[in-house]
Enzyme design. Structure first.
Site, PDB file in Angstrom:
ATOM      1  N   HIS A 281       0.802   5.329   1.236  1.00 33.17           N
ATOM      2  CA  HIS A 281       0.053   6.205   2.136  1.00 33.17           C
ATOM      3  C   HIS A 281       0.717   7.579   2.170  1.00 33.17           C
ATOM      4  O   HIS A 281       1.932   7.678   2.359  1.00 33.17           O
ATOM      5  CB  HIS A 281       0.014   5.609   3.542  1.00 33.17           C
TER       6      HIS A 281
ATOM      7  N   ASN B 160       0.850  -1.188   0.000  1.00 31.83           N
ATOM      8  CA  ASN B 160       0.000   0.000   0.000  1.00 31.83           C
ATOM      9  C   ASN B 160       0.889   1.243   0.000  1.00 31.83           C
ATOM     10  O   ASN B 160       2.031   1.201   0.435  1.00 31.83           O
ATOM     11  CB  ASN B 160      -0.895   0.020   1.249  1.00 31.83           C
TER      12      ASN B 160
ATOM     13  N   SER C  95       4.765   7.164   2.171  1.00 26.62           N
ATOM     14  CA  SER C  95       5.359   5.888   2.571  1.00 26.62           C
ATOM     15  C   SER C  95       4.744   4.753   1.763  1.00 26.62           C
ATOM     16  O   SER C  95       3.529   4.727   1.537  1.00 26.62           O
ATOM     17  CB  SER C  95       5.087   5.602   4.059  1.00 26.62           C
TER      18      SER C  95
ATOM     19  N   ASP D   1      -2.800   1.236   7.871  1.00 28.93           N
ATOM     20  CA  ASP D   1      -1.598   2.019   7.542  1.00 28.93           C
ATOM     21  C   ASP D   1      -0.461   1.718   8.521  1.00 28.93           C
ATOM     22  O   ASP D   1       0.362   2.583   8.816  1.00 28.93           O
ATOM     23  CB  ASP D   1      -1.902   3.528   7.539  1.00 28.93           C
TER      24      ASP D   1
END
Length: 215
Positions: free
Chosen positions: A111, A109, A138, A147
């Site tokens: 973020h 992911n 990040s 997250d």
């Protein structure tokens, strides 16, 4: 080495998806995007995928009674494309533990903050309100904590005195489009793995905040 098979999940415009498409098509990443899946039928990222012949699927969360039922069907669709890596690129859904555990170490992911700062939404405005000098982005492995998975790579962006959330977001996006393809490249080259609670690059444990771009 066979190309890494990617499935990319989106909810919106897909600018990070485009950066990864471009890197795959240029040969920068030894990977093939098998499919792009969205929870929203009007996500522009679907058009980006279709324009280069990538398979697309829409799975609307509004058609399911529970998060668990949605994620069960989502896992079924993801698995039908046999990915080596699942890439979340602006997929605005909180994932169930069962889905996260299924792809642990194989799901990334991105973020828009310097994690662990500003998990969740409205990160650019929160950085401005806190009078931070530095903000950023990040890329991390996905775990059950929102997250909160091991950080792989961060890029820093200065917060300017006259910044708005929009102007700051634009500079952060520019860095996103550099570091996300880079992390996918590392994974596709089998240089990047996830251990218990940290990321490993070239057999070296990365620090808690990940590596920094540029080094």
């Amino acid at each position: 080495m066979a190309p890494t098979r990617l499935v990319v999940l989106i909810s919106g415009s897909g600018s990070n998806l485009q950066a990864i498409i471009d890197a795959c098509e240029s040969g920068e990443i030894n990977a093939h995007i098998a499919a792009v899946i969205s929870n929203k039928a009007d996500a522009y990222g679907l058009e980006r995928a279709k324009s280069v012949g990538i398979a697309t699927q829409v799975l609307s969360h509004k058609e399911f009674d529970s998060r668990e039922a949605y994620d069960a069907q989502l896992m079924h669709i993801i698995d039908s494309f046999e990915p080596n890596l699942v890439v979340l690129a602006g997929f605005m859904r909180i994932l169930t533990p069962s889905l996260v555990q299924k792809y642990v170490g194989k799901m990334l992911n991105i973020h828009p903050s310097l994690l662990p700062k500003y998990q969740g939404l409205n990160t650019h405005q929160r950085a401005i309100d806190a009078k931070d000098d530095v903000h950023g982005v990040s890329v991390h492995f996905v775990t059950e904590e929102l997250d909160g998975g091991p950080v792989i790579l961060q890029a820093k962006v200065p917060v300017l005195a006259n910044d708005t959330a929009d102007t700051l977001a634009k500079r952060v996006h520019a860095q996103e489009h550099i570091i996300y393809p880079l992390v996918v490249k590392w994974f596709s080259e089998q240089r990047l793995t996830m251990e218990a609670d940290y990321a490993v690059l070239d057999e070296k444990q990365l620090p808690a905040h990940g590596a920094h771009y540029p080094k």
